[in-house]
Scaffold this motif. Structure first.
Motif, short mmCIF file in Angstrom:
data_model
loop_
_atom_site.label_atom_id
_atom_site.label_comp_id
_atom_site.label_asym_id
_atom_site.label_seq_id
_atom_site.Cartn_x
_atom_site.Cartn_y
_atom_site.Cartn_z
N ALA A 140 29.71 -24.25 10.79
CA ALA A 140 28.30 -23.92 11.00
C ALA A 140 28.13 -22.87 12.09
N HIS A 141 28.92 -22.98 13.15
CA HIS A 141 28.81 -22.00 14.24
C HIS A 141 29.36 -20.63 13.85
N GLY A 142 30.15 -20.58 12.77
CA GLY A 142 30.68 -19.30 12.30
C GLY A 142 29.75 -18.58 11.35
N ILE A 143 28.66 -19.23 10.94
CA ILE A 143 27.69 -18.64 10.02
C ILE A 143 26.35 -18.52 10.75
N PRO A 144 25.83 -17.33 10.96
CA PRO A 144 24.60 -17.16 11.76
C PRO A 144 23.44 -18.06 11.32
N PHE A 145 23.24 -18.18 9.98
CA PHE A 145 22.10 -18.96 9.49
C PHE A 145 22.22 -20.43 9.89
N THR A 146 23.37 -21.04 9.62
CA THR A 146 23.55 -22.46 9.95
C THR A 146 23.65 -22.68 11.46
N ALA A 147 24.22 -21.72 12.18
CA ALA A 147 24.25 -21.82 13.64
C ALA A 147 22.84 -21.85 14.20
N HIS A 148 21.95 -21.03 13.61
CA HIS A 148 20.55 -20.99 14.03
C HIS A 148 19.86 -22.32 13.73
N LEU A 149 20.16 -22.90 12.56
CA LEU A 149 19.55 -24.19 12.20
C LEU A 149 19.97 -25.29 13.18
N LEU A 150 21.25 -25.32 13.53
CA LEU A 150 21.73 -26.32 14.49
C LEU A 150 21.05 -26.13 15.84
N HIS A 151 20.91 -24.87 16.25
CA HIS A 151 20.26 -24.59 17.53
C HIS A 151 18.80 -25.04 17.49
N GLU A 152 18.13 -24.79 16.38
CA GLU A 152 16.73 -25.21 16.24
C GLU A 152 16.62 -26.73 16.28
N LEU A 153 17.56 -27.43 15.66
CA LEU A 153 17.56 -28.89 15.67
C LEU A 153 17.71 -29.42 17.09
N GLU A 154 18.64 -28.83 17.83
CA GLU A 154 18.84 -29.26 19.21
C GLU A 154 17.61 -28.98 20.07
N GLN A 155 17.00 -27.82 19.86
CA GLN A 155 15.82 -27.46 20.64
C GLN A 155 14.64 -28.39 20.33
#
Length: 307
Positions: free
Chosen positions: A249-264
Motif C-alpha cells: 500500500a505504501h508503494g502505491i500513491p493511491f492506497t498510501a493516501h487512503l491509509l493516511h486519510e484513515l489514520e487522520q
C-alpha cells in the motif's frame, strides 16, 4: 606555511566534531528503525518456533542457533551490502523489491489461513508423513525451510531499515543497518529460544524439590504453552498479511493516501487508528494473497511438470 597547516588542523577538527555529532544520532536512528519493522519482527518470532516442533528437545536450541547464525550472516554479508549498493546506484529499485516481498508475505499468509480452514487437514498431514526421512535429514530440512522464510523477512527488514536512513551520511547508514541486523536477530531468536524451552522450564519447576506454589506455577507453564504457541501462530499469520499489505500500500500513491486519510480520521484515538489500519491491511493482504495463489495455481497448470 604554518598558518596553512593550522588551518588544515582546524578543518580536520571541525570534520571530526561533525562526524562525532552525527554518530551520536545512531542509537536513536536504530531505535526508530527497529520500531518501523516491528510487524515483521512479530511475524519472524511467531513463525520460527514451528520449525522445531516434533524434533528431539535436546536439539531445539542448536537448531534455533543454526537458523539465527545463518540469518545474521545473510543480514550482515548479503542484505545490508545489497541494500546500500541498490540505494546508491538504483534507489528506484528499493520500493519494487519491498512490494514483491510484501506480495510474498500476503501469499504465505493466505496459504496459512487457507490451511487453517481446510476440510481435510488430517489427509494433508498423512501425505506429508509418507516420505521416510532420518532425524538428521529432517533437522536439515527444517533449518533450510526456516532460512528460506527468514531471508524474505530479513530482506524486508533491511530494506525498510535502509529506507529510514537514506538522508543520513553513509557511515551512519552502515552503522544503523548493522546495528539493526544484530539487535533484531539476537532479540528474535533469543525470544524464540526462550519460547521453545518454556515447557522444559515448566517441567523442571514442577518437580518435588520446589515448593507447592512453584510446582503449581511450573505445571501452569506446561499447560499454557501449547495454547500460547497456537495463539502465536495466529498472530504471526495476521502480522504476515498486515505487514505485506501495508508495504504494498505504501508503494502505491493511491492506497498510501487512503491509509493516511484513515489514520487522520481517527487521529484522536491512536489505538483505534492503529487497529483500523492493521485490520484494513490484513483484509487487503488476504484478498491479495488469494489472487496471487490463484495466479500461481494457473501458472503451475500451464507449465508442464518435469516429473
Amino acid at each position: 606555511m604554518p598558518s596553512g597547516f593550522f588551518a588544515l588542523l582546524d578543518d580536520i577538527s571541525a570534520l571530526v566534531k561533525a562526524s562525532a555529532a552525527s554518530l551520536d544520532d545512531v542509537p536513536a536512528q536504530v531505535a526508530k528503525t527497529t520500531g518501523k519493522v516491528s510487524g515483521i519482527v512479530i511475524d519472524d518470532t511467531a513463525v520460527t518456533p514451528k520449525y522445531v516442533v516434533g524434533l528431539d528437545p535436546s536439539r531445539e536450541l542448536s537448531i534455533i542457533f543454526q537458523i539465527a547464525k545463518k540469518s545474521l550472516i545473510n543480514k550482515l554479508l548479503i542484505l545490508t551490502p545489497a541494500a546500500l549498493v541498490l540505494g546508491y546506484f538504483a534507489p528506484w529499485a528499493i520500493t519494487p523489491i519491498l512490494m514483491m516481498g510484501g506480495a510474498y508475505l500476503c501469499f504465505e499468509g493466505y496459504e496459512k489461513v487457507h490451511s487453517m480452514f481446510s476440510k481435510h487437514p488430517e489427509a494433508q498431514a498423512e501425505s506429508e508423513e509418507i516420505e521416510a526421512i532420518t532425524p538428521e535429514e529432517l533437522e536439515q530440512k527444517r533449518v533450510a525451510g526456516a532460512v528460506r522464510t527468514d531471508i524474505i523477512l530479513s530482506a524486508e527488514i533491511m530494506a525498510i531499515a535502509y529506507s529510514q536512513v537514506t538522508d543520513q551520511p553513509i557511515v551512519n547508514q552502515i552503522l544503523v543497518m548493522l546495528a539493526v541486523a544484530v539487535v533484531i536477530t539476537v532479540g528474535v531468536y533469543g525470544f524464540v529460544g526462550l519460547i521453545v524451552k518454556m515447557d522444559d522450564i515448566g517441567v523442571h519447576l514442577a518437580q518435588g524439590e520446589y515448593s507447592a506454589t512453584i510446582q503449581k506455577f511450573g505445571r501452569g507453564i506446561v499447560t499454557f504453552m501449547p495454547h500460547f504457541l497456537l495463539i502465536l501462530s495466529y498472530v504471526g499469520t495476521a502480522a504476515m498479511l498486515w505487514v505485506g499489505a501495508e508495504i504494498i500500500a505504501h508503494g502505491i500513491p493511491f492506497t498510501a493516501h487512503l491509509l493516511h486519510e484513515l489514520e487522520q480520521a481517527l487521529a484522536n484515538v491512536p489505538a483505534v487508528a492503529w487497529l483500523a489500519k492493521a485490520l484494513a491491511c490484513g483484509i487487503g493482504g488476504l484478498i491479495l494473497g488469494f489472487i496471487i495463489e490463484k495466479i500461481v495455481g494457473l501458472v503451475k497448470k500451464a507449465v508442464p511438470s518435469n516429473k
